[in-house]
Scaffold this active site. Structure first.
Site, PDB file in Angstrom:
ATOM      1  N   SER A  15       0.811  -1.223   0.000  1.00  0.00           N
ATOM      2  CA  SER A  15       0.000   0.000   0.000  1.00  0.00           C
ATOM      3  C   SER A  15       0.848   1.278   0.000  1.00  0.00           C
ATOM      4  CB  SER A  15      -0.950   0.004   1.202  1.00  0.00           C
ATOM      5  OG  SER A  15      -1.945  -0.979   1.056  1.00  0.00           O
ATOM      6  N   LYS A  61      -9.570  -5.104  11.514  1.00  0.00           N
ATOM      7  CA  LYS A  61     -10.661  -4.394  10.841  1.00  0.00           C
ATOM      8  C   LYS A  61     -11.919  -4.278  11.709  1.00  0.00           C
ATOM      9  CE  LYS A  61      -8.979  -5.543   6.254  1.00  0.00           C
ATOM     10  NZ  LYS A  61      -9.245  -6.138   4.930  1.00  0.00           N
ATOM     11  N   ASP A  97     -12.939  -2.515   0.833  1.00  0.00           N
ATOM     12  CA  ASP A  97     -12.631  -3.883   0.414  1.00  0.00           C
ATOM     13  C   ASP A  97     -13.726  -4.463  -0.478  1.00  0.00           C
ATOM     14  OD1 ASP A  97     -10.176  -4.243   1.670  1.00  0.00           O
ATOM     15  OD2 ASP A  97     -11.078  -4.952   3.536  1.00  0.00           O
ATOM     16  N   GLY A 117     -12.905 -18.594   5.663  1.00  0.00           N
ATOM     17  CA  GLY A 117     -12.557 -17.552   6.615  1.00  0.00           C
ATOM     18  C   GLY A 117     -13.760 -16.707   6.969  1.00  0.00           C
ATOM     19  N   ALA A 118     -13.717 -16.095   8.163  1.00  0.00           N
ATOM     20  CA  ALA A 118     -14.873 -15.329   8.631  1.00  0.00           C
ATOM     21  C   ALA A 118     -14.464 -14.037   9.325  1.00  0.00           C
ATOM     22  CB  ALA A 118     -15.719 -16.187   9.570  1.00  0.00           C
ATOM     23  N   GLY A 119     -13.347 -13.453   8.907  1.00  0.00           N
ATOM     24  CA  GLY A 119     -12.886 -12.195   9.478  1.00  0.00           C
ATOM     25  C   GLY A 119     -13.524 -10.994   8.810  1.00  0.00           C
ATOM     26  N   LEU A 201      -6.981 -13.588  -1.265  1.00  0.00           N
ATOM     27  CA  LEU A 201      -6.832 -12.172  -0.927  1.00  0.00           C
ATOM     28  C   LEU A 201      -5.382 -11.775  -0.700  1.00  0.00           C
ATOM     29  CD1 LEU A 201      -9.908 -12.392  -0.697  1.00  0.00           C
ATOM     30  CD2 LEU A 201      -9.790 -11.016   1.374  1.00  0.00           C
ATOM     31  N   TYR A 203      -1.630 -11.187  -1.680  1.00  0.00           N
ATOM     32  CA  TYR A 203      -1.053 -10.812  -2.973  1.00  0.00           C
ATOM     33  C   TYR A 203       0.473 -10.844  -2.911  1.00  0.00           C
ATOM     34  CZ  TYR A 203      -0.645  -6.323  -0.516  1.00  0.00           C
ATOM     35  OH  TYR A 203      -0.344  -5.358   0.396  1.00  0.00           O
TER      36      TYR A 203
END
Length: 260
Positions: A15, A61, A97, A117-119, A201, A203
Site C-alpha cells: 500500500s 478491521k 474492500d 474464513g470469517a474475518g 486475498l 497478494y
C-alpha cells in the site's frame, strides 16, 4: 499530511508504494507509511502519530470499527472498516474492500461462491456478493465468528461436506502469509476441482491455495487487483477528508499502471 497502513504482520504491504506513487503523480505533499500494531487498542492513538487517516488490515478491521464515532456505507452493515480518517477529533470509518473486490470479478457470471474464513474481509466480500445476488456460503475453523453471518449458509471446516459445485472459491484467511493451506489439502481439492476461479486475498506470492488450484487447471487470481481498486477508493476518501482537490482519472490511471 501523513497516512499509513496498520496491521500485523505489515512488512509485506505494498500500500505505501501505491499511495506514495499517487501522491507524486498528483503533486500532493503527503506521505504514506506502515505501522505494525502488536496488540488491540483504541485506534484514536493513531492521531498521536500525526496521521490524518489510515488503512486497517489483518487482524484489526473489526476492532477498528469499534473505535469509530461514525461509519458509512457497507462498513456499518458488516461492522468492519479498512479505511479511517480523523476529523474534528472524531474517527470516521469506511470499507473499500467490498467494492475493491467486486471490481475484480464483475466480468464473470458467477452464480455461487464459497468463502474460506470469517474475518473482516470475509464479511465485506460476503456482503457485496449478496448484494450482487451471488449465493454465498462461508466456512471457518471455529463456529464463534460464523454467528455474525446472518442470512448466509455457514459451516465449520470440520462439519462441511460439499453437496454442490461452487463457481468461485475465495481464500479470505491469512494462510498464504504462513505458506500453508486454509483447510486440509484433501478437503480443499474436493472443493476446488469443479470451480471456475480460485481467488486468494493475499497478494505478491503464489500461495499454496493458488498453487493447488492451478495444478487442478483452475483459473487463479491473487489479491493484487483488489489491493489497487480498494486503494483508489481509500485514497479518494483520504483526500476528500482533507479538502484536497485532485484529478480522479489521473489517480486511477497512476495506480492501475503502477508496477507492484
Amino acid at each position: 499530511m501523513q497516512f499509513a497502513v496498520v496491521g500485523n504482520p505489515i512488512n509485506h504491504s505494498l500500500s505505501p508504494l501505491l499511495h506514495n506513487y499517487a501522491f507524486e503523480v498528483l503533486g500532493i505533499n503527503a506521505f504514506y507509511g506502515r505501522y505494525c500494531l502488536d496488540k488491540e487498542k483504541d485506534f484514536r492513538f493513531l492521531q498521536t502519530l500525526g496521521l490524518k487517516g489510515a488503512n486497517i488490515t489483518i487482524p484489526f478491521k473489526e476492532i477498528a470499527f469499534s473505535s469509530c464515532d461514525e461509519t458509512f456505507g457497507i462498513a456499518k452493515k458488516i461492522q468492519a472498516v479498512n479505511t479511517i480518517v480523523f476529523c474534528n477529533n472524531k474517527i470516521f470509518g469506511y470499507n473499500t474492500d467490498a467494492m475493491g473486490f467486486y471490481e475484480c470479478i464483475a466480468s464473470f457470471k458467477f452464480k455461487n461462491t464459497l468463502i474460506l474464513g470469517a474475518g473482516g474481509s470475509a464479511k465485506a466480500l460476503a456482503c457485496i456478493l449478496q448484494e450482487k445476488n451471488i449465493d454465498t456460503t462461508i466456512l471457518n475453523r471455529s463456529s464463534e465468528r460464523l454467528t455474525s453471518f446472518r442470512g448466509f449458509e455457514t459451516y465449520t471446516f470440520d462439519s462441511f461436506k460439499p453437496k454442490k459445485a461452487y463457481d468461485l472459491i475465495i481464500n479470505a484467511t491469512p494462510s498464504g502469509l504462513e505458506n500453508s493451506f486454509p483447510i486440509h489439502k484433501e478437503q480443499l481439492i474436493e472443493i476446488l476441482k469443479q470451480a471456475q476461479l480460485a481467488f486468494d486475498l493475499v497478494y505478491g506470492r503464489e500461495t499454496p491455495f493458488l498453487q493447488l488450484a492451478q495444478s487442478l487447471k483452475i483459473l487463479i487470481q491473487d489479491g493484487k487487483d483488489m489491493l489497487v481498486y480498494q486503494a483508489i477508493l481509500a485514497f479518494e476518501i483520504f483526500m476528500q477528508s482533507q479538502g484536497v482537490v485532485f484529478d480522479k482519472n489521473l489517480l486511477r490511471e497512476a495506480m492501475k499502471n503502477f508496477e507492484l
